[in-house]
Design an enzyme around this catalytic site. Structure first.
Site, PDB file in Angstrom:
ATOM      1  N   ARG A 195       0.812  -1.230   0.000  1.00  0.00           N
ATOM      2  CA  ARG A 195       0.000   0.000   0.000  1.00  0.00           C
ATOM      3  C   ARG A 195       0.840   1.273   0.000  1.00  0.00           C
ATOM      4  NH1 ARG A 195      -2.825  -3.075   3.619  1.00  0.00           N
ATOM      5  NH2 ARG A 195      -4.694  -3.996   2.722  1.00  0.00           N
ATOM      6  N   LYS A 203       1.806  11.245 -11.306  1.00  0.00           N
ATOM      7  CA  LYS A 203       1.049  10.263 -12.082  1.00  0.00           C
ATOM      8  C   LYS A 203       1.941   9.055 -12.304  1.00  0.00           C
ATOM      9  CE  LYS A 203      -2.179  12.849 -14.981  1.00  0.00           C
ATOM     10  NZ  LYS A 203      -2.531  13.109 -16.391  1.00  0.00           N
ATOM     11  N   GLU A 239       7.725  19.064 -24.959  1.00  0.00           N
ATOM     12  CA  GLU A 239       7.017  19.384 -23.705  1.00  0.00           C
ATOM     13  C   GLU A 239       7.467  20.749 -23.173  1.00  0.00           C
ATOM     14  OE1 GLU A 239       4.628  17.320 -22.909  1.00  0.00           O
ATOM     15  OE2 GLU A 239       5.244  15.382 -23.744  1.00  0.00           O
ATOM     16  N   LYS A 286       5.033  23.220 -13.907  1.00  0.00           N
ATOM     17  CA  LYS A 286       4.236  22.013 -13.680  1.00  0.00           C
ATOM     18  C   LYS A 286       3.805  21.936 -12.221  1.00  0.00           C
ATOM     19  CE  LYS A 286       3.307  17.279 -14.534  1.00  0.00           C
ATOM     20  NZ  LYS A 286       3.584  16.044 -15.249  1.00  0.00           N
ATOM     21  N   GLU A 292      -6.284  16.187 -11.781  1.00  0.00           N
ATOM     22  CA  GLU A 292      -6.794  16.495 -13.124  1.00  0.00           C
ATOM     23  C   GLU A 292      -8.311  16.573 -13.187  1.00  0.00           C
ATOM     24  OE1 GLU A 292      -4.584  14.567 -16.259  1.00  0.00           O
ATOM     25  OE2 GLU A 292      -6.006  15.234 -17.779  1.00  0.00           O
ATOM     26  N   ARG A 331      -5.352  20.925 -14.631  1.00  0.00           N
ATOM     27  CA  ARG A 331      -4.238  20.064 -15.054  1.00  0.00           C
ATOM     28  C   ARG A 331      -4.387  19.602 -16.502  1.00  0.00           C
ATOM     29  NH1 ARG A 331      -1.017  15.530 -11.360  1.00  0.00           N
ATOM     30  NH2 ARG A 331       0.458  14.951 -12.988  1.00  0.00           N
ATOM     31  N   ASN A 350      -2.342  18.841 -21.463  1.00  0.00           N
ATOM     32  CA  ASN A 350      -2.575  17.998 -22.637  1.00  0.00           C
ATOM     33  C   ASN A 350      -2.539  18.770 -23.952  1.00  0.00           C
ATOM     34  OD1 ASN A 350      -2.877  15.526 -21.277  1.00  0.00           O
ATOM     35  ND2 ASN A 350      -4.940  16.132 -20.659  1.00  0.00           N
ATOM     36  N   HIS A 400      -1.671  17.106 -27.138  1.00  0.00           N
ATOM     37  CA  HIS A 400      -1.733  15.668 -26.897  1.00  0.00           C
ATOM     38  C   HIS A 400      -2.993  15.006 -27.457  1.00  0.00           C
ATOM     39  CE1 HIS A 400       1.666  16.594 -24.385  1.00  0.00           C
ATOM     40  NE2 HIS A 400       1.822  15.333 -24.020  1.00  0.00           N
ATOM     41  N   HIS A 419      -1.797  11.969 -29.315  1.00  0.00           N
ATOM     42  CA  HIS A 419      -2.125  10.606 -28.899  1.00  0.00           C
ATOM     43  C   HIS A 419      -2.793   9.823 -30.032  1.00  0.00           C
ATOM     44  CE1 HIS A 419      -2.147  11.713 -24.354  1.00  0.00           C
ATOM     45  NE2 HIS A 419      -0.983  11.197 -24.712  1.00  0.00           N
ATOM     46  N   HIS A 468       6.968  10.210 -29.008  1.00  0.00           N
ATOM     47  CA  HIS A 468       5.915  10.973 -28.334  1.00  0.00           C
ATOM     48  C   HIS A 468       6.027  12.480 -28.622  1.00  0.00           C
ATOM     49  CE1 HIS A 468       2.997  12.122 -25.337  1.00  0.00           C
ATOM     50  NE2 HIS A 468       3.893  12.864 -24.710  1.00  0.00           N
TER      51      HIS A 468
HETATM   52  N1  LIG Z   1       3.764  10.290 -15.328  1.00  0.00           N
HETATM   53  C1  LIG Z   1       3.616  11.310 -16.137  1.00  0.00           C
HETATM   54  O1  LIG Z   1       3.103  12.368 -15.765  1.00  0.00           O
HETATM   55  C2  LIG Z   1       4.097  11.179 -17.539  1.00  0.00           C
HETATM   56  C3  LIG Z   1       4.182  12.314 -18.366  1.00  0.00           C
HETATM   57  C4  LIG Z   1       4.698  12.168 -19.635  1.00  0.00           C
HETATM   58  C5  LIG Z   1       5.112  10.919 -20.076  1.00  0.00           C
HETATM   59  N2  LIG Z   1       5.011   9.835 -19.268  1.00  0.00           N
HETATM   60  C6  LIG Z   1       5.465   8.512 -19.714  1.00  0.00           C
HETATM   61  O2  LIG Z   1       6.858   8.586 -19.923  1.00  0.00           O
HETATM   62  C7  LIG Z   1       7.237   7.566 -20.846  1.00  0.00           C
HETATM   63  C8  LIG Z   1       8.228   8.120 -21.817  1.00  0.00           C
HETATM   64  O3  LIG Z   1       9.370   8.559 -21.112  1.00  0.00           O
HETATM   65  P1  LIG Z   1      10.728   8.951 -21.836  1.00  0.00           P
HETATM   66  O4  LIG Z   1      10.423   9.809 -22.998  1.00  0.00           O
HETATM   67  O5  LIG Z   1      11.629   9.434 -20.794  1.00  0.00           O
HETATM   68  O6  LIG Z   1      11.205   7.586 -22.478  1.00  0.00           O
HETATM   69  P2  LIG Z   1      12.070   6.351 -21.906  1.00  0.00           P
HETATM   70  O7  LIG Z   1      11.932   6.230 -20.464  1.00  0.00           O
HETATM   71  O8  LIG Z   1      11.709   5.179 -22.748  1.00  0.00           O
HETATM   72  O9  LIG Z   1      13.555   6.793 -22.272  1.00  0.00           O
HETATM   73  C9  LIG Z   1      13.923   6.964 -23.615  1.00  0.00           C
HETATM   74  C10 LIG Z   1      15.188   6.188 -23.970  1.00  0.00           C
HETATM   75  O10 LIG Z   1      16.323   6.853 -23.440  1.00  0.00           O
HETATM   76  C11 LIG Z   1      17.125   5.963 -22.666  1.00  0.00           C
HETATM   77  N3  LIG Z   1      17.751   6.790 -21.648  1.00  0.00           N
HETATM   78  C12 LIG Z   1      17.167   7.332 -20.555  1.00  0.00           C
HETATM   79  N4  LIG Z   1      18.006   8.146 -19.930  1.00  0.00           N
HETATM   80  C13 LIG Z   1      19.162   8.115 -20.616  1.00  0.00           C
HETATM   81  C14 LIG Z   1      20.411   8.778 -20.471  1.00  0.00           C
HETATM   82  N5  LIG Z   1      20.609   9.688 -19.513  1.00  0.00           N
HETATM   83  N6  LIG Z   1      21.379   8.496 -21.352  1.00  0.00           N
HETATM   84  C15 LIG Z   1      21.159   7.625 -22.367  1.00  0.00           C
HETATM   85  N7  LIG Z   1      20.003   7.003 -22.580  1.00  0.00           N
HETATM   86  C16 LIG Z   1      19.015   7.238 -21.705  1.00  0.00           C
HETATM   87  C17 LIG Z   1      16.138   4.946 -22.170  1.00  0.00           C
HETATM   88  O11 LIG Z   1      16.786   3.741 -21.816  1.00  0.00           O
HETATM   89  C18 LIG Z   1      15.240   4.785 -23.395  1.00  0.00           C
HETATM   90  O12 LIG Z   1      15.825   3.931 -24.329  1.00  0.00           O
HETATM   91  C19 LIG Z   1       5.953   7.064 -21.460  1.00  0.00           C
HETATM   92  O13 LIG Z   1       5.662   5.794 -20.936  1.00  0.00           O
HETATM   93  C20 LIG Z   1       4.906   8.060 -21.013  1.00  0.00           C
HETATM   94  O14 LIG Z   1       3.624   7.481 -20.862  1.00  0.00           O
HETATM   95  C21 LIG Z   1       4.516   9.958 -18.010  1.00  0.00           C
HETATM   96 ZN   LIG Z   2       3.590  14.386 -23.344  1.00  0.00          ZN
END
Ligand SMILES: NC(=O)c1ccc[n+]([C@@H]2O[C@H](COP(=O)([O-])OP(=O)(O)OC[C@H]3O[C@@H](n4cnc5c(N)ncnc54)[C@H](O)[C@@H]3O)[C@@H](O)[C@H]2O)c1
Ligand SMILES: [Zn+2]
Length: 361
Positions: A120, A142, A184, A226, A236, A240, A244, A247, A251, A264
């Site tokens: 939990r 999130k 972003e 943010k 949200e 919030r 989007n 997006h 999306h 993305h």
């Molecule tokens: N929680 C939220 O509010 C929120 C908001 C936006 C996106 N997301 C989520 O985030 C995810 C995407 O995240 P992302 O864009 O960071 O992608 P990711 O986590 O897949 O990272 C992108 C790539 O970069 C590599 N990488 C990461 N850090 C590195 C570094 N310092 N040096 C070299 N390589 C590195 C990773 O291994 C991966 O191959 C999605 O699943 C999305 O749904 C969540």
């Molecule tokens: Zn985004």
């Protein structure tokens, strides 16, 4: 280090921004009484940063366990979450043990989801290593995993107790991943902060080139913006949703191409261009402002057009399936000027069609 506070009553936390992954252990000691820690990461990130983080935690007196998840969005899954729960049990993590999410948004969301649910809730520190994670996903609580039926369908609002950002880790991040984050970053300027947008107009080149001074200012400002939104509307229910911007269409493009064709940030960039054009056609946004936003997106190296292989019909159809659909209506976040947006669910379908058609030319 720069500190940005996220004020959420007893769930408040700091975002520390600097260059000191090697200091994380010592810093964490100020924030937790826990002794056991589990670092969740992937092999790509581990190769560069695991030893440094681990050593720092050990030197500060933490007992450190490590769980690696394969690299890729497809591993942000319930199956991987279950594997991580098994590790938590194996290492006998207890209520005060901490989880360290060392990675991009995928690792952050997955580790956060496990932290939110195991026993939990265990405290989690987010250590974001992509620009997207530093300016967006690590802040705001999130957390989620994907289902085969769709992205982020299972999750929670679960705030970290600390976000620890080392900007220098971006030096190893591939350029196209930098661009994802830049979409972003531009988004924050358009929706909330004209001055910041103007700063980006001047400095976007330096940001791409990882000028550390620019990077520091940009990441800190995005975190502040943010944080401000999350403080107003953690779950949200209203405000919030302005995050989007870009997006809705973004999306749809990602879903329609099975998350393979667009990164993305690319999909969001096209989505932002689309939203600006819709706003212009609705008589809400001046053409010269729309041009300015489009120019910045282009300067960031991001696309503003949809590949011709998709049909307008298919995009419109997927748009209406978007989970942000409320009572059969598609919601768009539309700019009125730089720094101000409104959420609208009354955009006529012909305008959407017109704009999408225009984006294919
Ligand atoms: N929680 C939220 O509010 C929120 C908001 C936006 C996106 N997301 C989520 O985030 C995810 C995407 O995240 P992302 O864009 O960071 O992608 P990711 O986590 O897949 O990272 C992108 C790539 O970069 C590599 N990488 C990461 N850090 C590195 C570094 N310092 N040096 C070299 N390589 C590195 C990773 O291994 C991966 O191959 C999605 O699943 C999305 O749904 C969540
Ligand atoms: Zn985004």
């Amino acid at each position: 280090m720069k500190t940005v506070r996220v004020g959420l009553g007893e769930k408040s936390y700091d975002i520390l921004i600097g260059y000191a992954l090697g200091e994380i252990g010592r810093m964490l000691k100020k924030y937790t009484k826990g002794i056991k820690s589990l670092i969740v990461t992937n092999p790509t990130i581990a190769e560069y940063y695991l030893e440094k983080a681990k050593k720092s935690l050990q030197e500060a007196g933490f007992q450190v366990f490590v769980a690696q998840v394969p690299d890729g969005e497809e591993y942000k899954s319930q199956a991987e979450a279950s594997r991580l729960y098994a590790k938590c049990v194996e290492y006998r993590l207890e209520r005060e043990s901490i989880i360290v999410g060392l990675g991009g948004g995928v690792i952050g969301d997955l580790a956060g989801y496990v932290a939110a649910t195991f026993m939990r809730g265990l405290p989690i520190v987010q250590v974001p290593t992509t620009l997207l994670a530093q300016v967006d996903s690590s802040v705001g609580g999130k957390v989620a995993v994907n289902l085969p039926e769709g992205k982020n369908l299972v999750g929670a609002f679960y705030q970290p107790f600390l976000v620890y950002i080392d900007l220098a880790v971006l030096k190893t991040l591939p350029v196209d991943e930098m661009e994802v984050g830049m979409a972003e970053v531009i988004k924050y300027g358009v929706i909330l902060d004209k001055k910041f947008f103007e700063y980006l107009e001047k400095k976007i080149g330096e940001l791409r080139e990882l000028d550390m001074e620019v990077l520091e200012r940009v990441v800190a400002r995005c975190c502040q913006l943010k944080a401000g939104v999350v403080e107003e509307d953690e779950r949200e229910k209203g405000l919030r949703s302005i995050l989007n911007f870009g997006h809705t269409l973004g999306h749809a493009l990602e879903a329609l191409t099975d998350y393979k064709k667009y990164k993305h940030g690319e999909a969001v960039a096209i989505g932002m261009v689309g939203a600006c054009r819709i706003a212009e056609k609705m008589g809400m946004l001046k053409k010269e402002v729309r041009d300015r936003i489009e120019r910045l997106i282009e300067k960031a190296g991001l696309p503003g057009r949809i590949g011709a292989e998709l049909s307008v019909d298919s995009i419109v159809q997927v748009l209406s399936l978007d989970k942000k659909v409320r009572a059969g209506k598609v919601r768009f976040v539309l700019p009125e000027r730089i720094g101000r947006v409104v959420v609208r669910d009354d955009v006529p379908e012909d305008i959407v069609r017109d704009v999408i058609t225009g984006l294919m030319e």
